[in-house]
Design a protein around this motif. Structure first.
Motif, mmCIF file in Angstrom:
data_model
loop_
_atom_site.group_PDB
_atom_site.id
_atom_site.type_symbol
_atom_site.label_atom_id
_atom_site.label_comp_id
_atom_site.label_asym_id
_atom_site.label_seq_id
_atom_site.Cartn_x
_atom_site.Cartn_y
_atom_site.Cartn_z
ATOM 1 N N GLN A 2 0.851 -1.186 0.000
ATOM 2 C CA GLN A 2 0.000 0.000 0.000
ATOM 3 C C GLN A 2 0.891 1.240 0.000
ATOM 4 O OE1 GLN A 2 -3.327 -0.175 -0.067
ATOM 5 N NE2 GLN A 2 -3.775 2.003 0.022
ATOM 6 N N LEU A 3 0.563 2.214 -0.844
ATOM 7 C CA LEU A 3 1.300 3.468 -0.898
ATOM 8 C C LEU A 3 0.356 4.632 -0.652
ATOM 9 C CD1 LEU A 3 3.558 2.948 -4.061
ATOM 10 C CD2 LEU A 3 4.183 2.584 -1.666
ATOM 11 N N LEU A 4 0.855 5.656 0.022
ATOM 12 C CA LEU A 4 0.111 6.884 0.248
ATOM 13 C C LEU A 4 0.994 8.029 -0.215
ATOM 14 C CD1 LEU A 4 -2.487 8.160 1.500
ATOM 15 C CD2 LEU A 4 -1.160 8.458 3.604
ATOM 16 N N ILE A 5 0.565 8.724 -1.255
ATOM 17 C CA ILE A 5 1.383 9.765 -1.856
ATOM 18 C C ILE A 5 0.788 11.123 -1.521
ATOM 19 C CG2 ILE A 5 2.324 10.703 -3.993
ATOM 20 C CD1 ILE A 5 1.208 7.097 -3.874
ATOM 21 N N LYS A 6 1.582 11.963 -0.887
ATOM 22 C CA LYS A 6 1.129 13.286 -0.448
ATOM 23 C C LYS A 6 1.295 14.311 -1.561
ATOM 24 C CE LYS A 6 0.291 13.760 3.479
ATOM 25 N NZ LYS A 6 -0.964 13.550 4.238
ATOM 26 N N THR A 7 0.345 15.275 -1.597
ATOM 27 C CA THR A 7 0.430 16.359 -2.566
ATOM 28 C C THR A 7 -0.270 17.582 -1.994
ATOM 29 O OG1 THR A 7 0.093 16.949 -4.891
ATOM 30 C CG2 THR A 7 -1.703 15.765 -3.806
ATOM 31 N N LYS A 40 7.542 -2.886 -5.091
ATOM 32 C CA LYS A 40 8.726 -2.065 -4.821
ATOM 33 C C LYS A 40 9.133 -1.251 -6.049
ATOM 34 C CE LYS A 40 11.999 -3.863 -2.301
ATOM 35 N NZ LYS A 40 13.193 -4.645 -1.864
ATOM 36 N N GLU A 41 8.972 -1.843 -7.216
ATOM 37 C CA GLU A 41 9.309 -1.128 -8.448
ATOM 38 C C GLU A 41 8.467 0.122 -8.604
ATOM 39 O OE1 GLU A 41 9.732 -1.876 -13.292
ATOM 40 O OE2 GLU A 41 9.315 -3.548 -11.935
ATOM 41 N N LEU A 42 7.173 0.024 -8.303
ATOM 42 C CA LEU A 42 6.304 1.193 -8.385
ATOM 43 C C LEU A 42 6.740 2.260 -7.384
ATOM 44 C CD1 LEU A 42 3.754 2.614 -9.504
ATOM 45 C CD2 LEU A 42 2.490 1.561 -7.632
ATOM 46 N N MET A 43 7.112 1.845 -6.179
ATOM 47 C CA MET A 43 7.558 2.807 -5.172
ATOM 48 C C MET A 43 8.794 3.562 -5.658
ATOM 49 S SD MET A 43 8.828 2.146 -1.267
ATOM 50 C CE MET A 43 10.425 1.531 -1.805
#
Length: 391
Positions: A2-7, A40-43
């Motif tokens: 799971q990833l959480l990307i801040k903007t 991991k590649e996406l991260m």
């Protein structure tokens, strides 16, 4: 994973599209963030390629806590030896939206205590806190009584591309500038002007987009490189693939500013990134800056009357509108400002409106479709063109 990307507020939709382009799954827009799943590649790719991201977080725990003791115990339950050792340095970034936990520094302190105590209890040795360039950056987020604990894979904020002079006042954040270009749907075939370019943030972001240069291309260090499971072979593969995609097309990106020091900085910046062939910058007043093509796009960040003081700001905005109407026929003109009163004096009706934030300032990002003559005549001309196209 799971990833959480801040903007920033207002850029969630743009960031979501960027993530989909990288192959992310389960993409969901949140408040000032986008969540997704990937490997991991996406991260690694997210940290290298995302233009409208501030941080790429990897959540490792969610829990409820209503007191400092509950918070401490929940943090201490986690097996921190999975992510660090007694020789590791770490830092905590805490964000609080809670009536129970009002102070982010207090949250960071309690989290630090729980982690340090866990290692001391198990080994008799404690890891060290290091604010600058730690081995592990930990993010603590609380909304009411709901906590999310994440590992920060970015380390230093992703808006720091490495080209801007930090001493120049009234800067435009790089992520915001990239978001503005994407909202306006600018691309390399469209001539671009920023007649109040300052040190050239909009110009640099546009040139990097045009030549497909990743925003983190010049960064020597990203947070995940300190992690125990860092895959150097995979990272080198991703970086090399990105490097091979960089090209330098013929593009018309022009900037101007009446501050000679800012112009010098902007020129040096473009030279340092080998983008000087794509960007032309001159010392000029906004009202002297003329379009260099029959059609194109102007995007600029005029003074708000906040950090930069300007006499008769309303009159200045009125002169911007007059200059656009007189000289920018068939162009699209965009500007961002927090001064809504001054914006009214532009004297033009925007066809596009967005709410964005430049730091703490709520801003309007507006776009004007410029044309000759009256609006009624312009609409009639557009309708005739549409009918001809349909036939």
């Amino acid at each position: 994973m799971q990833l959480l990307i801040k903007t920033f507020h207002g850029l969630e939709g743009v960031l979501a599209e960027e993530l989909k382009g990288l192959g992310a799954s389960d993409v969901k827009e949140l408040k000032r963030a986008v969540s997704c799943t990937g490997d991991k590649e996406l991260m690694y790719k997210a940290n290298l390629h995302l233009r409208t991201a501030l941080r790429v977080l990897v959540p490792i725990a969610n829990f409820t806590a209503t007191s400092e003791d509950e918070l401490y115990n929940e943090i201490k339950k986690l097996d921190w030896s999975e992510y660090m050792s007694t020789k590791s340095t770490f830092a905590i970034d805490a964000v609080a939206f809670s009536e129970i936990f009002k102070h982010s520094k207090f949250l960071a302190l309690k989290t630090k205590d729980a982690i340090v105590d866990q290692f001391r209890d198990k080994t008799g040795i404690r890891p060290s806190v290091k604010v600058e360039d730690p081995d592990l950056q930990i993010n603590v987020h609380v909304a009411k009584d709901q906590f999310t604990i994440s590992l920060d894979s970015s380390g230093e904020s992703l808006h720091r591309r490495g080209y801007r002079d930090p001493n120049h006042k009234a800067p435009l954040n790089e992520v915001l500038a990239a978001g503005m270009l994407k909202i306006a749907k600018w691309h390399k075939e469209i001539p671009l002007i920023d007649p109040m370019c300052g040190t050239g943030t909009i110009l640099m972001e546009a040139a990097m987009m045009a030549c497909n240069m990743p925003p983190a291309f010049k960064r020597k260090k990203i947070g995940f490189m300190n992690w125990a499971d860092f895959d150097k072979i995979l990272w080198n593969k991703i970086y090399t693939e990105a490097e091979n995609q960089i090209h330098f097309p013929r593009v018309k990106i022009v900037g101007g500013d009446n501050n000679p020091q800012a112009v010098d900085i902007a020129k040096k910046t473009s030279l340092d990134f080998r983008l000087n062939r794509m960007i032309s910058i001159v010392r000029s007043d906004m009202k002297e800056h003329m379009p260099h093509a029959p059609r194109g796009m102007m995007i600029t960040n005029p003074p708000y009357g906040e950090r930069l003081k300007k006499d008769d700001l309303n009159g200045f905005y009125k002169s911007i509108g007059s200059h656009l109407k007189k000289n920018y026929h068939n162009w699209q003109a965009w500007m961002i400002t927090s001064n809504t009163e001054a914006l009214k004096h532009v004297g033009l009706r925007p066809q596009h409106k967005h709410t964005l934030f430049n730091g703490p300032l709520e801003c309007k990002f507006v776009g004007y479709d410029m044309f000759e003559g009256e609006m009624k005549e312009f609409k009639q001309k557009v309708n005739r063109s549409r009918k001809t196209a349909q036939n």
